[in-house]
Write a protein that holds these residues in place. Structure first.
Motif, short mmCIF file in Angstrom:
data_model
loop_
_atom_site.label_atom_id
_atom_site.label_comp_id
_atom_site.label_asym_id
_atom_site.label_seq_id
_atom_site.Cartn_x
_atom_site.Cartn_y
_atom_site.Cartn_z
N MET A 1 0.79 -1.31 -0.02
CA MET A 1 0.18 -0.08 -0.03
C MET A 1 0.83 1.39 0.07
O MET A 1 0.46 2.45 -0.22
N ALA A 2 2.14 1.17 0.30
CA ALA A 2 2.89 2.38 0.22
C ALA A 2 3.14 2.72 -1.27
O ALA A 2 3.06 3.86 -1.39
N VAL A 3 3.04 2.19 -2.19
CA VAL A 3 3.04 2.43 -3.74
C VAL A 3 1.71 3.24 -4.04
O VAL A 3 1.61 4.22 -4.81
N PHE A 4 0.35 2.45 -3.40
CA PHE A 4 -0.65 3.37 -3.67
C PHE A 4 -0.56 4.66 -3.10
O PHE A 4 -0.87 5.76 -3.56
N GLY A 5 0.11 4.81 -1.79
CA GLY A 5 0.04 6.22 -1.29
C GLY A 5 0.96 6.88 -1.87
O GLY A 5 0.65 8.30 -1.97
N SER A 6 2.18 6.59 -2.53
CA SER A 6 2.93 7.47 -3.27
C SER A 6 2.11 8.05 -4.50
O SER A 6 2.34 9.25 -4.82
N ARG A 7 1.48 7.13 -5.19
CA ARG A 7 0.86 7.62 -6.31
C ARG A 7 -0.27 8.63 -6.10
O ARG A 7 -0.76 9.55 -6.76
N VAL A 8 -0.99 8.14 -4.95
CA VAL A 8 -1.95 9.17 -4.51
C VAL A 8 -1.56 10.63 -4.19
O VAL A 8 -2.09 11.71 -4.47
N ALA A 9 -0.25 10.60 -3.52
CA ALA A 9 0.30 11.72 -3.22
C ALA A 9 0.61 12.43 -4.60
O ALA A 9 0.39 13.93 -4.67
N VAL A 10 0.98 11.78 -5.53
CA VAL A 10 1.30 12.54 -6.89
C VAL A 10 -0.09 13.22 -7.34
O VAL A 10 0.03 14.29 -8.12
N LEU A 11 -1.09 12.36 -7.72
CA LEU A 11 -2.35 12.84 -8.07
C LEU A 11 -2.80 14.06 -7.17
O LEU A 11 -3.43 14.92 -7.75
N VAL A 31 -10.22 5.51 -5.34
CA VAL A 31 -10.87 4.29 -4.56
C VAL A 31 -11.60 3.35 -5.77
O VAL A 31 -11.37 2.23 -6.03
N GLY A 32 -11.76 4.13 -7.04
CA GLY A 32 -12.01 3.43 -8.23
C GLY A 32 -11.01 2.83 -8.87
O GLY A 32 -11.00 1.45 -9.18
N ALA A 33 -9.77 3.19 -8.67
CA ALA A 33 -8.57 2.32 -9.39
C ALA A 33 -8.32 1.29 -8.45
O ALA A 33 -8.17 0.05 -8.78
N THR A 35 -10.29 -0.29 -6.42
CA THR A 35 -11.40 -1.68 -6.58
C THR A 35 -11.39 -2.14 -7.98
O THR A 35 -11.48 -3.27 -8.23
N GLY A 36 -11.04 -1.34 -9.17
CA GLY A 36 -10.92 -2.17 -10.41
C GLY A 36 -9.66 -3.12 -10.43
O GLY A 36 -9.81 -3.98 -11.02
N ILE A 37 -8.63 -2.79 -9.68
CA ILE A 37 -7.47 -3.95 -9.59
C ILE A 37 -8.02 -5.12 -8.85
O ILE A 37 -7.78 -6.26 -9.28
N GLY A 38 -8.69 -5.01 -7.79
CA GLY A 38 -9.29 -5.90 -7.19
C GLY A 38 -10.55 -6.67 -7.91
O GLY A 38 -10.34 -7.94 -7.90
N LEU A 39 -11.10 -6.11 -8.59
CA LEU A 39 -12.09 -6.96 -9.49
C LEU A 39 -11.48 -7.64 -10.57
O LEU A 39 -11.75 -8.77 -11.11
N ALA A 40 -10.35 -7.04 -11.40
CA ALA A 40 -9.70 -7.69 -12.19
C ALA A 40 -9.06 -9.03 -11.84
O ALA A 40 -8.92 -9.91 -12.32
N ALA A 41 -8.46 -8.72 -10.58
CA ALA A 41 -7.93 -10.10 -9.97
C ALA A 41 -8.81 -11.14 -9.72
O ALA A 41 -8.67 -12.34 -9.78
N HIS A 42 -10.22 -10.62 -9.28
CA HIS A 42 -11.07 -11.61 -9.08
C HIS A 42 -11.60 -12.37 -10.42
O HIS A 42 -11.86 -13.53 -10.39
N ARG A 43 -11.83 -11.64 -11.54
CA ARG A 43 -12.22 -12.14 -12.58
C ARG A 43 -11.00 -13.06 -13.11
O ARG A 43 -11.50 -14.21 -13.88
N LEU A 44 -9.80 -12.80 -13.04
CA LEU A 44 -8.72 -13.42 -13.72
C LEU A 44 -8.64 -14.77 -12.92
O LEU A 44 -8.11 -15.99 -13.55
#
Length: 284
Positions: A1-11, A31-33, A35-44
């Motif tokens: 989640m550190a990667v997520f936090g760094s991307r959030v800071a940039v945005l 949050v959409g991003a 959730t989308g990663i989670g949905l992709a992993a779920h479908r794959l």
């Protein structure tokens, strides 16, 4: 989640304006991003049970913070037991955002107990709850929401409007988990030498008095279970917040820090068992 936090800071740097509308857009994108990663992993992994199990385990490991929380609590207990207030003050920012520079032993203990109580829900019970409800997408979405609240959801001139959506979404996401945490804490009070009846009484009487609709439930239950009194004046870098008192009894002492860690671990293990049981029932 550190990667997520760094991307959030940039945005945030790119999208920030002192506007609720911009804050809503920012929250929706983040949050959409996730959730989308989670949905992709779920479908794959839909037709690959072993891969689904591995992905779920990896996501759960990434979002849970119970081990780190307990470790920080133990470190604080050790410093306070040794009478090393300088080390304890240096450690406190790992748990909460209060200014530790002028806190004495009792106030450091109170801050630690309150942080352990609140974060038992935020770092363990809530992600497990949403994982049980919605699988990997629920795990990642909740962690994204909670991360945003920590980054932009606090009250300050910069984030009062921009962080409004993140803070309110975090309140919604934690509504059920916080109350579940309060009930589990009350039931498991004997683990810390407390009384379930006393913990439940404090939860019912004082849980709603906290300015947060959720944190108060966790802190009141811990206060009742430990037989201590939480709340008071908190200094967040010069910004003073007066919190109502929760529970009865004396202010937390050094010994109560380890008791709170023991109670938090018991609540966390119970939440794991409930989450696993809920997922098994859904599959059945």
């Amino acid at each position: 989640m550190a990667v997520f936090g760094s991307r959030v800071a940039v945005l945030e740097k790119r999208i920030y304006r002192d506007s609720r509308l911009r804050g809503v857009a920012f929250t929706t994108i983040c949050v959409g991003a996730a959730t989308g990663i989670g949905l992709a992993a779920h479908r794959l992994t839909r037709d690959r049970p072993i891969a689904r199990t591995v992905v779920t385990a990896a996501a759960t490991w990434a979002v849970l913070g119970g081990t780190t929380l307990a470790k920080e609590g133990v470190h604080m207990a050790g410093s306070l037991e040794a009478g090393d207030l300088a080390a304890a003050r240096e450690r406190l920012p790992h748990l909460c955002g209060r200014d530790p520079s002028r806190l004495d032993e009792s106030e450091l203990a109170r801050a630690t107990v309150e942080s352990i109580a609140e974060n038992t829900s935020d770092a363990v019970v809530a992600p497990l709850f949403w994982g049980a409800v919605a699988g990997v997408p629920g795990l990642l979405a909740y962690r994204a929401i909670n991360t945003l609240d920590a980054m932009v959801g606090h009250r300050s001139p910069r984030y009062n409007r921009f962080g409004w959506a993140s803070a309110r979404l975090d309140d919604v996401a934690n509504f059920v988990p916080a109350r579940l945490t309060g009930l589990l804490t009350s039931a498991l009070a004997p683990v810390a030498g407390g009384s379930p009846r006393r913990a439940l009484a404090a939860l019912r009487r004082d849980g709603h008095r906290h300015p947060s609709p959720n944190a108060g439930r966790c802190e009141a239950a811990f206060a009742g279970a430990l037989g201590v009194r939480l709340g008071g004046v908190n200094d967040y870098g010069g910004r003073l917040e007066h919190r109502p008192e929760l529970g009865d009894g004396p202010r937390p002492a050094v010994a109560d820090v380890r008791r709170s860690v023991r109670l938090a671990r018991a609540v966390s293990l119970s939440a794991v068992a409930l989450a696993v049981g809920a997922r098994l029932l859904r599959r059945a």
